[in-house]
Design a protein around this motif. Structure first.
Motif, PDB file in Angstrom:
ATOM      1  N   GLY A  99     -40.287  31.812 -55.516  1.00  0.00           N
ATOM      2  CA  GLY A  99     -39.494  30.771 -56.154  1.00  0.00           C
ATOM      3  C   GLY A  99     -40.131  30.236 -57.424  1.00  0.00           C
ATOM      4  N   VAL A 100     -41.408  29.881 -57.354  1.00  0.00           N
ATOM      5  CA  VAL A 100     -42.076  29.304 -58.533  1.00  0.00           C
ATOM      6  C   VAL A 100     -42.295  30.370 -59.603  1.00  0.00           C
ATOM      7  CG1 VAL A 100     -43.169  27.492 -57.164  1.00  0.00           C
ATOM      8  CG2 VAL A 100     -44.399  29.631 -57.555  1.00  0.00           C
ATOM      9  N   MET A 144     -53.488  38.040 -39.471  1.00  0.00           N
ATOM     10  CA  MET A 144     -53.292  38.571 -40.815  1.00  0.00           C
ATOM     11  C   MET A 144     -52.250  37.772 -41.584  1.00  0.00           C
ATOM     12  SD  MET A 144     -54.291  40.768 -42.967  1.00  0.00           S
ATOM     13  CE  MET A 144     -53.720  40.706 -44.665  1.00  0.00           C
ATOM     14  N   THR A 145     -51.119  37.518 -40.954  1.00  0.00           N
ATOM     15  CA  THR A 145     -50.060  36.787 -41.657  1.00  0.00           C
ATOM     16  C   THR A 145     -50.392  35.303 -41.791  1.00  0.00           C
ATOM     17  OG1 THR A 145     -48.814  36.509 -39.577  1.00  0.00           O
ATOM     18  CG2 THR A 145     -48.293  38.421 -40.936  1.00  0.00           C
ATOM     19  N   LEU A 146     -51.220  34.793 -40.885  1.00  0.00           N
ATOM     20  CA  LEU A 146     -51.693  33.410 -41.037  1.00  0.00           C
ATOM     21  C   LEU A 146     -52.558  33.292 -42.287  1.00  0.00           C
ATOM     22  CD1 LEU A 146     -51.916  30.545 -39.777  1.00  0.00           C
ATOM     23  CD2 LEU A 146     -53.959  31.360 -38.572  1.00  0.00           C
ATOM     24  N   ALA A 147     -53.441  34.277 -42.491  1.00  0.00           N
ATOM     25  CA  ALA A 147     -54.293  34.280 -43.678  1.00  0.00           C
ATOM     26  C   ALA A 147     -53.447  34.429 -44.951  1.00  0.00           C
ATOM     27  CB  ALA A 147     -55.306  35.413 -43.581  1.00  0.00           C
ATOM     28  N   THR A 148     -52.444  35.304 -44.894  1.00  0.00           N
ATOM     29  CA  THR A 148     -51.561  35.490 -46.046  1.00  0.00           C
ATOM     30  C   THR A 148     -50.763  34.225 -46.330  1.00  0.00           C
ATOM     31  OG1 THR A 148     -51.338  37.800 -45.356  1.00  0.00           O
ATOM     32  CG2 THR A 148     -49.838  37.021 -47.052  1.00  0.00           C
ATOM     33  N   MET A 149     -50.362  33.540 -45.282  1.00  0.00           N
ATOM     34  CA  MET A 149     -49.639  32.283 -45.446  1.00  0.00           C
ATOM     35  C   MET A 149     -50.498  31.264 -46.180  1.00  0.00           C
ATOM     36  SD  MET A 149     -48.177  29.675 -42.517  1.00  0.00           S
ATOM     37  CE  MET A 149     -49.837  29.174 -42.025  1.00  0.00           C
ATOM     38  N   ALA A 150     -51.753  31.116 -45.749  1.00  0.00           N
ATOM     39  CA  ALA A 150     -52.654  30.155 -46.390  1.00  0.00           C
ATOM     40  C   ALA A 150     -52.894  30.526 -47.847  1.00  0.00           C
ATOM     41  CB  ALA A 150     -53.973  30.106 -45.623  1.00  0.00           C
ATOM     42  N   ALA A 151     -53.147  31.822 -48.099  1.00  0.00           N
ATOM     43  CA  ALA A 151     -53.401  32.262 -49.469  1.00  0.00           C
ATOM     44  C   ALA A 151     -52.161  32.091 -50.338  1.00  0.00           C
ATOM     45  CB  ALA A 151     -53.843  33.723 -49.465  1.00  0.00           C
ATOM     46  N   GLY A 152     -50.995  32.444 -49.801  1.00  0.00           N
ATOM     47  CA  GLY A 152     -49.756  32.324 -50.555  1.00  0.00           C
ATOM     48  C   GLY A 152     -49.429  30.882 -50.911  1.00  0.00           C
ATOM     49  N   ASN A 153     -49.620  29.974 -49.961  1.00  0.00           N
ATOM     50  CA  ASN A 153     -49.387  28.563 -50.251  1.00  0.00           C
ATOM     51  C   ASN A 153     -50.326  28.084 -51.351  1.00  0.00           C
ATOM     52  OD1 ASN A 153     -47.332  28.190 -48.360  1.00  0.00           O
ATOM     53  ND2 ASN A 153     -48.757  27.709 -46.709  1.00  0.00           N
ATOM     54  N   THR A 160     -48.265  26.122 -60.011  1.00  0.00           N
ATOM     55  CA  THR A 160     -47.476  24.953 -60.419  1.00  0.00           C
ATOM     56  C   THR A 160     -48.304  23.686 -60.580  1.00  0.00           C
ATOM     57  OG1 THR A 160     -47.024  24.352 -58.117  1.00  0.00           O
ATOM     58  CG2 THR A 160     -45.482  25.858 -59.179  1.00  0.00           C
ATOM     59  N   LYS A 161     -49.604  23.772 -60.176  1.00  0.00           N
ATOM     60  CA  LYS A 161     -50.460  22.580 -60.125  1.00  0.00           C
ATOM     61  C   LYS A 161     -49.836  21.482 -59.271  1.00  0.00           C
ATOM     62  CE  LYS A 161     -52.751  23.393 -64.557  1.00  0.00           C
ATOM     63  NZ  LYS A 161     -52.213  24.762 -64.719  1.00  0.00           N
ATOM     64  N   GLY A 162     -49.075  21.922 -58.248  1.00  0.00           N
ATOM     65  CA  GLY A 162     -48.458  20.993 -57.312  1.00  0.00           C
ATOM     66  C   GLY A 162     -47.187  20.341 -57.812  1.00  0.00           C
TER      67      GLY A 162
END
Length: 345
Positions: A99-100, A144-153, A160-162
């Motif tokens: 999205g961003v 694996m997907t938990l790590a990807t989730m954290a990295a992606g967020n 966007t610098k939030g």
């Protein structure tokens, strides 16, 4: 072991009906396999008619379908992953990153078609990263997907610098992804329908679909029977990433804003819809039709509670209860398991 593999293939052939099966037989099988989901849907339909008849106002139903479409697209991709016995916690992060990124590209003047293509490629790449970790590196899909989730967020917030990124664009394609209509049907709803139909055809009629069910039933048996399990798993996670990317485009196009936290709840909602729809978290059992029913059921519940003035906090409680009830009633051998555990007290 070969006999076990052959048994597994035969079993999956029974689970996934052949294309020459009669339509009446197919309908009966769906009703038999997902009778709990259908029962819950019918109960909600009746309760809604009694408690909030305004729900069946045409405009309200269109709005509900539009709201459900984004979760629905993600849930369709999630169905593939869960059918293999895996899980994808990163769909919300992929949605946010896409999205961003899309909003930034449009704001910088990149052509809409190119921006959409790049956004979808980002989603596929995110899914492939999950697949590589779960196959070649042997990391549990949850981790694996938990790590990807954290990295992606983190990537979404870094880009966007939030701060949300808004943009302006006079594009029929963006309008169709978010707020446009074709023959009175919202574009997002059409995308949900198309993705569900395509996924249903793939899982029911194509060899790839049978391989997905086979891996969920027994990964080792599928491998011994000649299925290229690594290739199938990579493709499955790529499909999930692609679905999340499409949902990210739909979310961004709807508000003309790329928000770094846009996918906060989409992961939970999509998994809930798949599970409520009768797909087993152990893999090997489920369907896209059940997922669609789960998505619509959750959307109906949310809208009913809104019409009744129930607070968002209580709505979350109600959603949790519905998930537990659905899982309990779709679990085979529940009575035997309760008796077994009771005897162990």
């Amino acid at each position: 072991m070969k006999s076990e593999a052959n048994h597994q293939v035969n079993h999956e052939s029974a689970v996934v009906p052949k294309s020459h099966a009669g339509s009446g037989k197919m309908v009966f099988q769906v009703m038999q396999n997902y009778q709990v989901t259908l029962l819950l849907f019918i109960v909600m339909f009746i309760l809604t008619a009694i408690l909030a008849p305004e729900f069946y106002n045409l405009q309200n139903m269109i709005n509900v379908a539009r709201q459900a479409s984004i979760t629905g697209v993600v849930a369709v991709g999630m169905t593939f992953v869960i059918l293999t016995g895996g899980i994808d916690l990163s769909v919300g992060a992929i949605l946010a990153v896409v999205g961003v990124t899309f909003a930034t590209m449009i704001k910088q003047g990149i052509p809409v078609t190119g921006a959409i293509l790049i956004a979808l490629i980002i989603g596929v790449c995110g899914g492939l990263i999950n697949g590589i970790g779960a196959t070649f590196l042997g990391i549990q899909p949850f981790i694996m997907t938990l790590a990807t989730m954290a990295a992606g967020n983190g990537v979404a917030l870094l880009l966007t610098k939030g701060t949300p990124i808004d943009f302006k664009a006079n594009s029929a394609m963006i309008e169709l992804l978010g707020n446009g209509k074709i023959a009175g049907i919202p574009g997002p709803v059409l995308l949900f329908i198309l993705s569900a139909v395509l996924a249903g055809i793939v899982l029911r009629y194509l060899p790839f679909g049978r391989f997905v069910y086979g891996i969920g039933g027994s990964l080792e048996a599928a491998r011994l029977s000649g299925v290229r399990t690594t290739r199938i798993l990579l493709a499955v996670y790529a499909v999930s990433g692609l679905s999340a990317a499409l949902a990210g485009l739909m979310t961004t196009a709807r508000l003309y804003v790329g928000h770094p936290t846009a996918g906060s709840f989409i992961m939970l909602d999509s998994i809930a819809a798949v599970v409520i729809g009768g797909t087993s978290l152990m893999g090997g059992r489920g369907s896209v039709a059940g997922t669609v029913a789960g998505v619509l059921l959750l959307a109906m519940v949310a809208n009913l509670l809104n019409l009744l003035g129930v607070s968002p906090f209580n709505q979350q409680i109600a959603k949790g209860v519905i998930i537990v009830v659905a899982v309990l009633f779709t679990t085979q051998g529940l009575k035997q398991r309760i008796k077994q555990q009771w005897s162990g007290l």
